[in-house]
Structure formats: C-alpha cells, structure tokens
Write a protein that holds these residues in place. Structure first.
Motif, PDB file in Angstrom:
ATOM      1  N   LYS A   1     -17.097  -8.718  30.571  1.00  0.00           N
ATOM      2  CA  LYS A   1     -17.575  -9.744  29.752  1.00  0.00           C
ATOM      3  C   LYS A   1     -18.863  -9.226  28.956  1.00  0.00           C
ATOM      4  O   LYS A   1     -19.151  -9.271  27.851  1.00  0.00           O
ATOM      5  CB  LYS A   1     -17.698 -11.040  30.255  1.00  0.00           C
ATOM      6  CG  LYS A   1     -17.546 -12.259  29.457  1.00  0.00           C
ATOM      7  CD  LYS A   1     -17.706 -13.627  30.348  1.00  0.00           C
ATOM      8  CE  LYS A   1     -18.095 -14.775  29.218  1.00  0.00           C
ATOM      9  NZ  LYS A   1     -18.263 -15.999  29.953  1.00  0.00           N
TER      10      LYS A   1
ATOM     11  N   ALA B   1     -18.685  -6.641  26.582  1.00  0.00           N
ATOM     12  CA  ALA B   1     -18.029  -7.141  25.519  1.00  0.00           C
ATOM     13  C   ALA B   1     -19.138  -7.529  24.574  1.00  0.00           C
ATOM     14  O   ALA B   1     -19.219  -7.425  23.578  1.00  0.00           O
ATOM     15  CB  ALA B   1     -16.835  -8.048  25.647  1.00  0.00           C
TER      16      ALA B   1
ATOM     17  N   LEU C   1     -20.264  -6.329  21.120  1.00  0.00           N
ATOM     18  CA  LEU C   1     -20.035  -6.863  19.727  1.00  0.00           C
ATOM     19  C   LEU C   1     -21.272  -7.550  19.356  1.00  0.00           C
ATOM     20  O   LEU C   1     -21.369  -7.804  18.170  1.00  0.00           O
ATOM     21  CB  LEU C   1     -19.049  -7.996  20.173  1.00  0.00           C
ATOM     22  CG  LEU C   1     -17.580  -7.456  20.557  1.00  0.00           C
ATOM     23  CD1 LEU C   1     -16.788  -8.821  21.088  1.00  0.00           C
ATOM     24  CD2 LEU C   1     -16.858  -7.040  19.534  1.00  0.00           C
TER      25      LEU C   1
ATOM     26  N   ASN D   1     -25.104  -4.443  19.314  1.00  0.00           N
ATOM     27  CA  ASN D   1     -23.933  -4.125  18.121  1.00  0.00           C
ATOM     28  C   ASN D   1     -24.320  -2.535  17.557  1.00  0.00           C
ATOM     29  O   ASN D   1     -25.500  -2.427  17.244  1.00  0.00           O
ATOM     30  CB  ASN D   1     -23.776  -5.003  17.085  1.00  0.00           C
ATOM     31  CG  ASN D   1     -22.697  -4.827  16.097  1.00  0.00           C
ATOM     32  OD1 ASN D   1     -23.061  -3.841  15.161  1.00  0.00           O
ATOM     33  ND2 ASN D   1     -21.747  -5.330  16.210  1.00  0.00           N
TER      34      ASN D   1
ATOM     35  N   SER E   1     -13.090   4.713  22.804  1.00  0.00           N
ATOM     36  CA  SER E   1     -12.351   4.434  23.994  1.00  0.00           C
ATOM     37  C   SER E   1     -11.872   5.454  24.943  1.00  0.00           C
ATOM     38  O   SER E   1     -12.170   5.549  26.071  1.00  0.00           O
ATOM     39  CB  SER E   1     -11.117   3.166  24.054  1.00  0.00           C
ATOM     40  OG  SER E   1     -11.394   2.154  23.056  1.00  0.00           O
TER      41      SER E   1
ATOM     42  N   VAL F   1     -14.126   0.273  28.803  1.00  0.00           N
ATOM     43  CA  VAL F   1     -14.446  -1.217  27.971  1.00  0.00           C
ATOM     44  C   VAL F   1     -15.609  -1.094  27.114  1.00  0.00           C
ATOM     45  O   VAL F   1     -15.399  -1.644  26.115  1.00  0.00           O
ATOM     46  CB  VAL F   1     -14.602  -2.042  29.143  1.00  0.00           C
ATOM     47  CG1 VAL F   1     -15.054  -3.505  28.715  1.00  0.00           C
ATOM     48  CG2 VAL F   1     -13.224  -2.349  30.187  1.00  0.00           C
ATOM     49  N   ASP F   2     -16.567  -0.211  27.594  1.00  0.00           N
ATOM     50  CA  ASP F   2     -17.823  -0.492  26.912  1.00  0.00           C
ATOM     51  C   ASP F   2     -17.206   0.601  25.190  1.00  0.00           C
ATOM     52  O   ASP F   2     -17.895  -0.009  24.415  1.00  0.00           O
ATOM     53  CB  ASP F   2     -18.747   0.820  27.454  1.00  0.00           C
ATOM     54  CG  ASP F   2     -20.194   1.102  26.603  1.00  0.00           C
ATOM     55  OD1 ASP F   2     -20.935   0.150  26.529  1.00  0.00           O
ATOM     56  OD2 ASP F   2     -19.902   2.133  25.992  1.00  0.00           O
TER      57      ASP F   2
ATOM     58  N   PHE G   1     -15.457  -2.250  23.157  1.00  0.00           N
ATOM     59  CA  PHE G   1     -15.889  -3.100  22.488  1.00  0.00           C
ATOM     60  C   PHE G   1     -17.143  -2.380  21.705  1.00  0.00           C
ATOM     61  O   PHE G   1     -17.507  -3.362  20.588  1.00  0.00           O
ATOM     62  CB  PHE G   1     -16.621  -4.222  23.573  1.00  0.00           C
ATOM     63  CG  PHE G   1     -15.486  -5.001  24.149  1.00  0.00           C
ATOM     64  CD1 PHE G   1     -14.965  -5.864  23.383  1.00  0.00           C
ATOM     65  CD2 PHE G   1     -15.341  -4.721  25.255  1.00  0.00           C
ATOM     66  CE1 PHE G   1     -14.029  -6.774  23.731  1.00  0.00           C
ATOM     67  CE2 PHE G   1     -14.178  -5.712  26.010  1.00  0.00           C
ATOM     68  CZ  PHE G   1     -13.455  -6.539  24.996  1.00  0.00           C
ATOM     69  N   ASN G   2     -17.564  -1.558  21.975  1.00  0.00           N
ATOM     70  CA  ASN G   2     -18.640  -0.864  20.890  1.00  0.00           C
ATOM     71  C   ASN G   2     -17.816  -0.621  19.536  1.00  0.00           C
ATOM     72  O   ASN G   2     -18.347  -0.889  18.326  1.00  0.00           O
ATOM     73  CB  ASN G   2     -19.249   0.225  21.346  1.00  0.00           C
ATOM     74  CG  ASN G   2     -20.564   0.025  21.964  1.00  0.00           C
ATOM     75  OD1 ASN G   2     -21.605  -0.264  21.430  1.00  0.00           O
ATOM     76  ND2 ASN G   2     -20.693  -0.099  23.208  1.00  0.00           N
TER      77      ASN G   2
ATOM     78  N   LEU H   1     -15.042  -2.275  18.513  1.00  0.00           N
ATOM     79  CA  LEU H   1     -14.787  -3.437  17.999  1.00  0.00           C
ATOM     80  C   LEU H   1     -16.050  -4.104  17.246  1.00  0.00           C
ATOM     81  O   LEU H   1     -15.831  -4.595  16.028  1.00  0.00           O
ATOM     82  CB  LEU H   1     -14.238  -4.614  19.137  1.00  0.00           C
ATOM     83  CG  LEU H   1     -12.948  -4.540  19.293  1.00  0.00           C
ATOM     84  CD1 LEU H   1     -12.472  -5.727  20.041  1.00  0.00           C
ATOM     85  CD2 LEU H   1     -11.814  -4.205  18.237  1.00  0.00           C
ATOM     86  N   GLY H   2     -17.072  -3.914  17.698  1.00  0.00           N
ATOM     87  CA  GLY H   2     -18.307  -4.471  17.227  1.00  0.00           C
ATOM     88  C   GLY H   2     -18.547  -3.586  15.894  1.00  0.00           C
ATOM     89  O   GLY H   2     -19.215  -4.377  15.031  1.00  0.00           O
TER      90      GLY H   2
END
Lengths: 213, 227
Positions: free
Chosen positions: A12, A15, A19, A23, A57, A136-137, A140-141, A143-144
């Motif tokens: 979390k 994330a 995000l 960012n 990823s 995960v890092d 989400f990077n 996705l950001g």
C-alpha cells in the motif's frame, strides 16, 4: 503484525509512493521525453503506458532476482540489458499481434529502454529490495506515470482533434469548435505538462502545510 | 611469511565478463526464438497491409472486408507487376487493364512513407491513394492516411505539362489537379507532393519507353471508374 499484513502495508505504501507522493512525472520529473511525444492521442498513450508498466514491473523484478549475483561494477550494464530485453519482447509482440499500434507508436516503444523511470527505479529500489517489493514498486510507478500521461492526453486529443480514442466528440468535432492545433503539436504537450505539474505540486504543497500545522 | 588471502570465483576479474556473457547469451537466445516464432505472422501482417493499400488505391470495396476476403479479392483481381508495367500492379477485367497500382516510397518528415497510387491506363488520372507504412506526427502528418485526405485523390486528373498534382493550403485550390493539404502538416505534405510527382513522372517515363520499344500492348482510354 503477521508477515502477510506487513507485505500488504508495504504494498500500500509503495502504491501511494508511485501514484502520488513520489510520482515519476510531477515529483521525480522522469520520463518526460515520452510524455511529450505520445500524449497527443489517448489510445497511443494507453498502449505506451501498458508497455511501460509491463517493462518496468518485470525488469525491476528480474534485476532484484539477480541482484545478489550481479557484480557491482557492471550492474548498470546488466540493468540496461534486462530493460532492453523486455522492451524488445513488447515490441515483437506488438508487431506480430497489433501491427497498426506498432506503426502508430513507431520508435517510442524502443525508446522505453532510455526512459529514466525504468533505470531510476532499478537503481533506487530493485537493486536493494526483494523481488516482490521491486515488482510492486515498478508496477505502481508505471501506473503513476500512466495516470499523468492520460490526464495530459485527454485534453490534448479533445481540444486538438475533437476526438477521444479516435471517436468524434459532440461539439468538439463540430463546426463551432475551431480545433486547437497547437495541442497536438509538441508545444501543446509542454503547456499541458507544466499545468499538470503545477496543479499536482500545489495540491501536495497544501497538504504538507496542513500536516505541518 | 604472510599467507595470501583466498580470492573466490566471484571476486575474480573473469566473473563479470562471464556473468555478462551468460546473461546476454540467454536474453539473445530468447529474443531470437520469439522473433522466429512470430516472423511468419509479422510477414503476413505486412503483406495484408500492402494488399489492402493496393485494393484501396484501385477503389475496390473489398478493402473494408476481413483480411482473408481482402486477400482473396487481391489474388483474383490484381495481377503482379511485370517488366511491361514498369513495376505497377494491374487490375485486369476481361483481359483489359482497368487500372494500374503503382507502389511508391520516399522520405517523409520523420521516416519513410510507403504507399500505393491507382492510375488509369492512359495515365491521365488517379483512381485512388493509400498508405501502408508511415511514421508521421500523430494528429498532424499522420492524417494523410485518413479518408478525408485520401478521398481527394479519387478520380483526380493529373497534369502533364507541370507537376502532376499539387497539395495546396486548404481552401486555395485553383486547378483541377489541386488537392487540399493538411493544416499544420506542411512538411509532410510538401514531401508527399514531391514523392508522388516524382513517382508518377518516373513511371510515365518508363511506360513511355516500353511502349516506344513495343514492349507493352497499347491500352484503351480510361473509363475513370474502377470496381
């Protein structure tokens, strides 16, 4: 707290970092070249973002898996090789299964290799963290990065071409809307990027001030 | 006498070299395998794009159909180029050439532009224009592939005295061989105009030479309509 709970909390936190708090676009100011290049059409942006999320990823996870055996003095060569490997895989798959998109994106897929976000996350996280954390890092990077790109792409395509995802939009594609051609040209990307960075950093600054009180 | 500290394999000078070699070997092997696995599909995609461009340039409705149907229409209606057509494909009906499909290519603003133009047998008009490869600016130069631009080339009369056709700023057409250029894509349009005119000029020259040498059967006047 058990191990699973810790992992969930950590995911979390990662994330939120990727995000919002850290960012890649408006905090780290990385990956700006592709941000300027591909954001004049939403569909191209979307595919570019998916390509970057997959590359970021998987390359972060692979770099993390190999980190204990990788000699320190050649680690950046190894990172580049792994990143290039995944980018070429994405490029080959696009050419085979989505040739129109491969043509639309042209050289930009290949240029993910030089995207600073990928190398930046490899150095900052993947070389020191376990594979799951690196995965995960990276996710989400990515996705950001994608979220900001889409926020820039939507007004550019709408105001510049009067369409969204290639479909004509009411009013903007009609005779009453004089299309802002500058929005689909590189200067339009600079304006939109600067506006996005200004808005998000202002919101972050306000929240930090509130937190300090 | 002091004992030398033991140096492990991973501390040696050869380890980074061997490590990098092994990693490169594995990565390259996988990529070559994947590339070979998809090579057939990539080639088919290229061929389909080209066949669709030929059909579109000849004004065929088959271009809107599925790939398999478009391929069938191409095989049934379009004859491969021969020496006598100076590199142009032919749309043949009842042993008569109804139109030629001339592939062209040239440097665009960012990358090579490749396409096909349909030409009437007497070379006096185009039957259509289509592209199968370009990397122009999305939203600007890349608009050359859109119907609002390519439809202007259907039945476009070509000039014989000056440039065959001209791309003029939108709304400033003054001659029958003028076409509206795309606003904001001046570089792409200028280069495209040059490519098209050069290709037509070269093809007309080649066909003229072949006709003069008796290598090509004279063809009838254009009907101006392609199926």
């Amino acid at each position: 707290m058990n191990g699973t709970g810790q992992k969930r909390n950590s995911a979390k936190a990662l994330a939120m970092e990727g995000l919002w708090d850290n960012n890649p676009i408006f905090r780290q100011v990385l990956g700006i070249c592709s941000t300027l290049a591909v954001t004049n059409m939403v569909l191209n942006t979307l595919v570019m973002c998916v390509a970057l999320v997959v590359t970021l990823s998987l390359s972060s996870m692979s770099i993390s898996l190999l980190r204990k055996g990788t000699p320190r003095n050649i680690r950046m060569m190894v990172e580049t090789l792994i990143i290039a490997f995944y980018v070429i895989v994405v490029d080959i798959l696009l050419k085979a299964y989505w040739p129109e998109m491969s043509q639309n994106l042209g050289p930009y897929v290949g240029l993910i290799i030089t995207n600073c976000i990928v190398m930046g996350r490899a150095e900052a996280c993947a070389t020191s963290q376990p594979p799951f954390t690196a995965l995960v890092d990276g996710f989400f990077n990515g996705l950001g990065y994608g979220a900001v790109l889409l926020l820039i792409a939507v007004p550019r395509e709408l105001l510049g071409m009067g369409t969204l995802l290639g479909h004509a939009m009411p009013y903007f594609s009609g005779p009453h809307w004089d299309k802002w051609i500058i929005m689909v040209m590189p200067p339009g990307a600079f304006f939109m990027l600067a506006t996005a960075v200004w808005i998000f950093r202002s919101i972050q600054g306000d929240k930090q001030k509130e937190g300090a009180k | 006498m002091t004992e030398k500290p033991k140096i492990g394999f991973r501390d040696g000078r050869s380890y980074p070299v061997l490590y990098m070699f092994a990693l490169t070997f594995v990565a390259t092997g996988v990529l070559i395998g994947l590339s070979r696995l998809t090579a057939g599909r990539v080639e088919v995609n290229r061929r389909v794009l080209f066949e669709r461009a030929v059909l579109a340039a000849l004004g065929s409705d088959h271009v809107r159909k599925m790939s398999a149907e478009a391929h069938k229409a191409f095989m049934e209606n379009v004859a491969e180029p021969t020496e006598s057509t100076a590199g142009a494909y032919r749309l043949v009906q009842a042993d008569d050439v109804v139109a030629y499909a001339l592939p062209f290519e040239g440097q665009g603003f960012w990358d090579v532009i490749r396409g096909v133009m349909g030409i009437t047998p007497d070379g006096s008009a185009l039957t259509g224009l289509a592209f199968y490869e370009q990397n122009e600016t999305p939203g600007l130069g890349a608009e050359i592939v859109k119907p609002h631009f390519t439809d202007q080339f259907r039945n476009l009369l070509l000039d014989r005295s000056g440039p065959s056709l001209r791309l003029k700023p939108a709304g400033s057409r003054s001659a029958r061989n003028d076409v509206d250029a795309i606003s904001g894509a001046t570089e792409t349009c200028t280069r495209l105009e040059r490519i098209l005119n050069a290709s037509i000029l070269e093809w007309r020259g080649n066909i003229g030479n072949l006709e003069g040498a008796g290598a090509v059967r004279p063809v009838g006047e254009s009907t101006g309509a392609v199926q």
